[in-house]
Design a protein around this motif. Structure first.
Motif, PDB file in Angstrom:
ATOM      1  N   ALA A 199      45.766  -7.006   2.021  1.00 26.77           N
ATOM      2  CA  ALA A 199      47.094  -7.555   2.335  1.00 26.77           C
ATOM      3  C   ALA A 199      47.094  -8.169   3.737  1.00 26.77           C
ATOM      4  O   ALA A 199      47.630  -9.265   3.952  1.00 26.77           O
ATOM      5  N   CYS A 200      46.476  -7.491   4.689  1.00 29.08           N
ATOM      6  CA  CYS A 200      46.422  -8.013   6.068  1.00 29.08           C
ATOM      7  C   CYS A 200      45.598  -9.291   6.143  1.00 29.08           C
ATOM      8  O   CYS A 200      45.930 -10.198   6.919  1.00 29.08           O
ATOM      9  N   LYS A 218      50.849  -3.531  12.796  1.00 27.65           N
ATOM     10  CA  LYS A 218      49.952  -3.255  13.926  1.00 27.65           C
ATOM     11  C   LYS A 218      48.638  -4.009  13.775  1.00 27.65           C
ATOM     12  O   LYS A 218      48.097  -4.570  14.738  1.00 27.65           O
ATOM     13  N   ILE A 219      48.096  -4.045  12.541  1.00 24.79           N
ATOM     14  CA  ILE A 219      46.836  -4.768  12.286  1.00 24.79           C
ATOM     15  C   ILE A 219      47.047  -6.269  12.475  1.00 24.79           C
ATOM     16  O   ILE A 219      46.227  -6.952  13.101  1.00 24.79           O
ATOM     17  N   LEU A 246      43.201 -16.655   1.229  1.00 26.33           N
ATOM     18  CA  LEU A 246      42.673 -16.131  -0.040  1.00 26.33           C
ATOM     19  C   LEU A 246      41.167 -15.878   0.057  1.00 26.33           C
ATOM     20  O   LEU A 246      40.656 -14.866  -0.429  1.00 26.33           O
ATOM     21  N   ALA A 247      40.450 -16.804   0.680  1.00 27.74           N
ATOM     22  CA  ALA A 247      38.995 -16.657   0.828  1.00 27.74           C
ATOM     23  C   ALA A 247      38.667 -15.469   1.739  1.00 27.74           C
ATOM     24  O   ALA A 247      37.747 -14.694   1.461  1.00 27.74           O
ATOM     25  N   VAL A 248      39.432 -15.318   2.822  1.00 29.07           N
ATOM     26  CA  VAL A 248      39.211 -14.192   3.736  1.00 29.07           C
ATOM     27  C   VAL A 248      39.501 -12.875   3.015  1.00 29.07           C
ATOM     28  O   VAL A 248      38.750 -11.897   3.142  1.00 29.07           O
ATOM     29  N   ALA A 249      40.581 -12.853   2.229  1.00 34.48           N
ATOM     30  CA  ALA A 249      40.922 -11.646   1.466  1.00 34.48           C
ATOM     31  C   ALA A 249      39.816 -11.297   0.466  1.00 34.48           C
ATOM     32  O   ALA A 249      39.499 -10.119   0.259  1.00 34.48           O
ATOM     33  N   VAL A 301      40.933  -4.320  12.145  1.00 35.93           N
ATOM     34  CA  VAL A 301      41.170  -5.604  12.824  1.00 35.93           C
ATOM     35  C   VAL A 301      39.848  -6.337  13.005  1.00 35.93           C
ATOM     36  O   VAL A 301      39.728  -7.532  12.717  1.00 35.93           O
ATOM     37  N   ILE A 302      38.830  -5.623  13.471  1.00 37.38           N
ATOM     38  CA  ILE A 302      37.515  -6.219  13.697  1.00 37.38           C
ATOM     39  C   ILE A 302      36.905  -6.689  12.381  1.00 37.38           C
ATOM     40  O   ILE A 302      36.359  -7.790  12.277  1.00 37.38           O
ATOM     41  N   LEU A 303      36.995  -5.853  11.348  1.00 40.39           N
ATOM     42  CA  LEU A 303      36.372  -6.195  10.057  1.00 40.39           C
ATOM     43  C   LEU A 303      37.035  -7.421   9.425  1.00 40.39           C
ATOM     44  O   LEU A 303      36.353  -8.293   8.874  1.00 40.39           O
ATOM     45  N   ILE A 304      38.359  -7.511   9.510  1.00 37.22           N
ATOM     46  CA  ILE A 304      39.065  -8.678   8.957  1.00 37.22           C
ATOM     47  C   ILE A 304      38.728  -9.918   9.783  1.00 37.22           C
ATOM     48  O   ILE A 304      38.548 -11.022   9.241  1.00 37.22           O
ATOM     49  N   LYS A 305      38.604  -9.734  11.103  1.00 34.24           N
ATOM     50  CA  LYS A 305      38.239 -10.871  11.964  1.00 34.24           C
ATOM     51  C   LYS A 305      36.831 -11.364  11.633  1.00 34.24           C
ATOM     52  O   LYS A 305      36.571 -12.577  11.656  1.00 34.24           O
TER      53      LYS A 305
END
Length: 740
Positions: free
Chosen positions: A81-82, A109-110, A63-66, A145-149
Motif C-alpha cells: 500500500a505504501c 509515518k512510512i 504499480l511497478a514499485v508495488a 522506508v529503505i526497502l520501498i525506496k
C-alpha cells in the motif's frame, strides 16, 4: 510520440494491478486486499492527470514499485500500500494528514519517510550526501522506508532510457554509491546485482556492452557445459533419493567487469564466469546434514579447491545469508563454483529480510537478530554523530556495507560477527560503548595483546578495562568498524565543544565585518575551502586563532573566482540520442578540450587519477581551489563525484590533438625469445614512429613482462600500437595501464 487511448490505458492499468496482486511473495487476506485496493484507488485518482517522461500514465510507476515490493522484495500488505502511495504526498494535492485520516498513523509515518527522501533527492545541495544522511535516519523510524525506496530506485533504473545523458549518469552514480550497497546489506542480492548492472550501463556503456556481447557469444557453450555438469551431479543425487533442483547462472555483468579490472585480465581469463546452484528440500532437522551430504557427493565426483570453500551455513553472513560454496574442477578442466542451499536458504538469498522473518519460526537460526543488530548499530552511529559533515557519516556507514565477516568469541563462548580488519578495540565497542571507552587492552586466546591487535576468525577475546581510561585521538587510526569510529569521535568532540560556541560567534562577527552573511551554505563552503572535516573543526580553529581575518579574506577572494567560473558553465547540455553513448571521433585532429553546450575554451588541468588522453570520453569537474579538472568517464572517482557533486560536473569533449602528445603506460607480456626486445623497440620507434620515454622489462623462466611508456597522440594511435604489438611473435597480452 506517445499516442493516448484512455480506454486502452484504463484496461492496461487494471491488468497491471491484477498482475501485481497475483504475484506476491506473501499470502494476502481479504483485509489485506481491501487495504491495497484502497491505496490503489487513491493513487490512481491522485496521479490521474500526471504522465511520465515516456508519455505513459504516471500510475504505471507506483504499480511497478508495488510489484517489486510485493514479489521481488517480498513485503506484506502495508508495504505494498505504501509503495502505491509513495509519491502521492510529494506530487499531488493530498497531504500527510489526509493519508493519516484514510490509512492510519503507521502508513502515514512510512509515507512521511519516503517523502522526505524524495524531497532531498531533488535538491542540489552543496553536499549531496546530506541526502543519504536523511535516508539513513529513516532507519530509526521504519526499515520498510529503505526497502520501498530501493524498489523505487530499481524501477527508475529500469526506465532510465527516457532521461537525458547527464541525468542518467547522476542517477546511476548515486545508485552505485548508496542504493546497491544498501540492497546488499538488506540481503537483496538479486536486486543489488541488477542495480549494479544497470548503473554500469549508464556510467560506462562501452564496458557494459562489451561484457554483454561476450556473454551472448558464449551463451551456447556455457549452457552445454552446465547441462553436462548437471547430468553428472543429478544422477548421484537421485540415487540418494534427494528432492532437489539445479540451476546454472552466469555472474552479473558488473561483477565480471569488476573482476576483469581488479585482476587486470581479459573476459576469457575470468575463470569463474558462472555458478551452479543445488537447491534441495528439507525439514529444519535435516537441513544442515543434507547440505554436507550434497557437498560430499559433489567433491566425490570433482576435485575441490580447498582455498575456495565457504561455509555460510555453520556461520551465516551478517546479512542472514546461508549457503555452502565449493569451487571444483569440472569437465574440460574448468573451474566451477557450486552453491549448495536449501529452499529456505535460497529464499533468504533471493528475498533477504522478508524471507528471513518468514522462516524465523520453526528454525533454530542462532543469528536471526543479525539484521536487527546491524540496524541498531546504524542508529547508534547516526545518534552519536555530532558532526555536521554528512560525507563523514556516510563514509563511516559504508565501512560496514561490503566488508567480509570474521567470527570471534567472548570468554563465555558467545559468537560475535565483526568485519575483516577489526581490532581488539573494535571488539570492545561491539560489546558496549562504555567498555570500548574504558578499554586498556585485551587477551586474545589467553595472550595479552594491545588495543590495535588484528583479530581473526576463531579468536577468543577478553577485554581489560579501567575507569581511568578515556578515548584517545590515535585510536581512530586502528579501529575499522563504524560503531567504534563514531563513538570515539563523539567522545573526542566533547572536549572540543566548549570552543565551538565561542568560535561560531566569533566567526559570525568576522564575516559580518567582511560583509558576508553567515548561513549553512556559507559555512559548508568555508569548510571545504579550509579542508576541514566538520563545521566544529572550523569553529574550533577560529576560536584558537588558526583561522583569522586574513585567512577569511583569502576565502572570500577565491569564492568570487569560483562562483564566476560556475556561472559561466551552468548552461544545460544538449542531449543527443546515442544508444551506446560513444563520442564521435575526429580521427587525427583532436588536440583541444572544450566545455559546455557552447563548446567554450577554458583553462583546465588533466586529472592524474585517470590520465585522460585525446579520444577518451571525458567530463569537467569544477574544484574549489584548482579550477577545472578533466576526468575520464570511467575514472575510479567518477561515481563519487557525480553522486555527491553533480552540480559541479560539466560536459567536455576532445576536438583536436594534432600538436600534443601524452604519456601512456602499456603493459606487455609473453614468451621470452631471442630478439623480442629488439622487435618491440623497432616496431614502436621505427615502424610506427612513436617516441619511447621508458621501457622496463623482466624475464623469468622463459616468460617476460614489461612496461612501455610512450608519447601517444590519441586513442586512434593507441589502438594501432596495441594491435601491432599483439601481433608480434611471442607476445601474449598487451594492455593500456590505467593509473590508480
Amino acid at each position: 510520440m506517445y499516442q493516448i487511448d484512455l480506454d486502452k490505458e484504463a484496461e492496461e492499468i487494471a491488468r497491471r494491478y491484477k498482475n501485481m496482486l497475483r504475484n506476491t511473495y506473501r499470502d494476502l487476506t481479504e483485509e489485506n486486499k481491501i487495504l491495497i485496493r484502497k491505496a490503489f484507488e487513491l493513487a490512481k485518482e491522485a496521479h490521474k492527470d500526471q504522465r511520465r517522461k515516456t508519455g505513459e500514465p504516471y500510475i504505471y510507476h507506483p504499480l511497478a514499485v508495488a510489484k517489486i515490493v510485493a514479489d521481488e522484495i517480498g513485503l506484506g500488505a502495508t508495504s505494498i500500500a505504501c509503495a502505491l502511495l509513495h509519491d502521492v504526498v510529494e506530487d499531488t494535492e493530498y497531504t500527510l494528514e489526509d493519508i493519516e485520516k484514510m490509512f492510519g498513523p503507521k502508513i502515514a509515518k512510512i509515507i512521511d519517510g519516503l517523502t522526505k527522501i524524495s524531497n532531498v533527492d531533488h535538491q542540489n545541495l552543496s553536499l549531496q550526501s546530506e541526502n543519504y544522511r536523511k535516508l539513513l535516519l529513516t532507519l530509526s523510524e521504519d526499515i520498510r522506508v529503505i526497502l520501498i525506496k530501493i524498489a523505487d530506485r530499481l524501477h527508475n533504473m529500469r526506465t532510465l532510457d527516457s532521461m537525458k545523458a547527464s541525468k542518467q549518469k547522476k542517477i546511476a552514480s548515486e545508485t552505485t554509491y548508496i542504493y546497491a550497497p544498501l540492497a546488499h546489506r538488506m540481503g537483496l542480492y538479486v536486486i543489488k546485482s541488477e542495480l549494479e548492472d544497470l548503473s554500469l550501463k549508464y556510467t560506462d556503456p562501452d564496458s557494459y556492452y562489451f561484457v554483454v556481447k561476450k556473454l551472448e557469444e558464449t551463451e551456447k557453450d556455457r549452457q552445454r557445459y552446465i547441462e553436462e555438469f548437471t547430468q553428472i551431479i543429478s544422477k548421484r543425487l537421485q540415487e540418494e533419493g534427494l528432492n532437489f533442483k539445479i540451476k546454472g547462472r552466469h555472474k552479473s555483468v558488473f561483477s565480471i567487469f569488476k573482476k576483469m579490472k581488479k585482476q587486470n585480465v581479459s573476459f576469457e581469463e575470468v575463470y569463474d564466469l558462472f555458478a551452479i546452484r543445488v537447491i534441495y528440500k528439507s525439514d529444519s532437522k535435516n537441513e544442515k546434514f543434507l547440505a554436507w551430504k550434497i557437498y560430499s557427493i559433489v567433491t566425490d565426483e570433482f576435485t575441490p579447491n580447498p582455498s575456495r570453500m565457504r561455509d555460510w551455513i555453520t556461520t551465516p553472513r551478517s546479512t542472514g545469508y546461508e549457503s555452502l560454496h565449493v569451487t571444483v574442477i569440472g569437465p574440460e578442466n574448468k573451474w566451477v563454483e557450486v552453491q549448495i542451499r536449501s529452499v529456505r536458504m535460497d529464499e533468504i538469498a533471493e528475498k533477504g529480510i522478508a524471507a528471513h522473518y518468514k522462516y524465523k519460526e520453526g528454525y533454530k537460526i542462532e543469528e536471526d537478530n543479525q539484521i536487527e543488530n546491524w540496524i541498531a548499530q546504524v542508529r547508534e552511529t547516526i545518534e552519536n554523530q555530532t558532526s555536521t559533515n554528512a560525507m563523514e557519516l556516510l563514509d563511516d556507514f559504508k565501512l560496514n556495507l561490503y566488508t567480509k565477516d570474521i567470527f570471534v568469541f567472548t570468554p563465555n563462548g558467545d559468537l560475535k560477527v565483526l568485519s575483516v580488519g577489526a581490532t581488539a578495540l573494535d571488539f570492545a565497542y561491539s560489546i558496549h560503548s562504555n567498555i570500548g571507552d574504558h578499554c586498556l587492552g585485551a587477551k586474545v586466546n589467553n595472550k595479552l595483546v594491545p588495543l590495535s591487535h588484528l583479530l581473526k576468525s576463531g579468536d577468543q577475546v577478553e577485554i581489560l578495562t579501567s575507569q581511568n581510561q578515556k578515548p584517545k585521538a590515535d585510536w581512530l587510526e586502528f579501529v575499522s568498524t563504524s560503531k567504534a569510529k563514531s563513538r570515539i569521535k563523539a567522545a573526542l568532540n566533547i572536549e572540543k565543544r566548549k570552543y565551538t560556541e565561542e568560535g561560531k560567534e566569533l566567526l559570525i562577527r568576522k564575516l559580518r565585518h567582511l560583509r558576508v552573511n553567515f548561513s549553512d551554505a556559507e559555512l559548508n563552503s568555508i569548510q571545504k575551502f579550509f579542508g576541514a572535516k566538520t563545521s566544529h573543526d572550523i569553529f574550533y580553529q577560529v576560536a584558537i586563532g588558526l583561522i583569522d581575518t586574513k585567512e577569511l579574506k583569502k576565502y572570500i577572494d577565491s569564492k568570487g573566482v569560483f562562483n564566476n567560473l560556475l556561472s559561466r558553465l551552468r548552461k544545460r547540455p544538449t542531449f543527443i540520442s546515442n544508444k551506446e553513448n560513444i563520442e564521435p571521433k575526429e580521427e587525427g585532429t583532436l588536440d583541444m578540450i572544450v566545455f559546455g553546450d557552447d563548446e567554450k575554451k577554458l583553462d583546465y588541468q588533466l586529472a592524474q587519477c585517470c590520465n585522460p588522453i585525446p579520444g577518451d570520453k571525458i567530463f569537467g569537474f569544477v574544484t574549489i581551489n584548482k579550477g577545472i579538472k578533466v576526468h575520464k568517464e570511467t575514472c575510479p572517482n567518477a561515481i563519487d563525484m557525480r553522486a555527491n557533486y553533480d552540480y559541479r560536473v560539466i560536459p567536455a569533449k576532445w576536438v583536436n590533438s594534432a600538436n600534443r602528445n601524452f604519456l601512456i603506460d602499456i603493459s606487455i607480456e609473453g614468451i621470452d625469445r631471442k630478439g623480442i626486445l629488439n622487435d618491440i623497440t623497432n616496431l614502436v620507434s621505427h615502424t610506427l614512429n612513436i617516441d619511447v620515454k621508458k621501457f622496463t622489462i623482466n624475464s623469468d623462466d622463459g616468460i617476460f613482462q614489461g612496461i612501455l611508456t610512450l608519447f601517444i597522440k590519441n586513442t586512434v594511435q593507441l589502438e594501432e600500437v596495441l594491435q601491432k604489438l599483439q601481433n608480434l611473435e611471442g607476445v601474449a597480452k598487451v594492455k593500456r595501464l590505467e593509473k590508480k
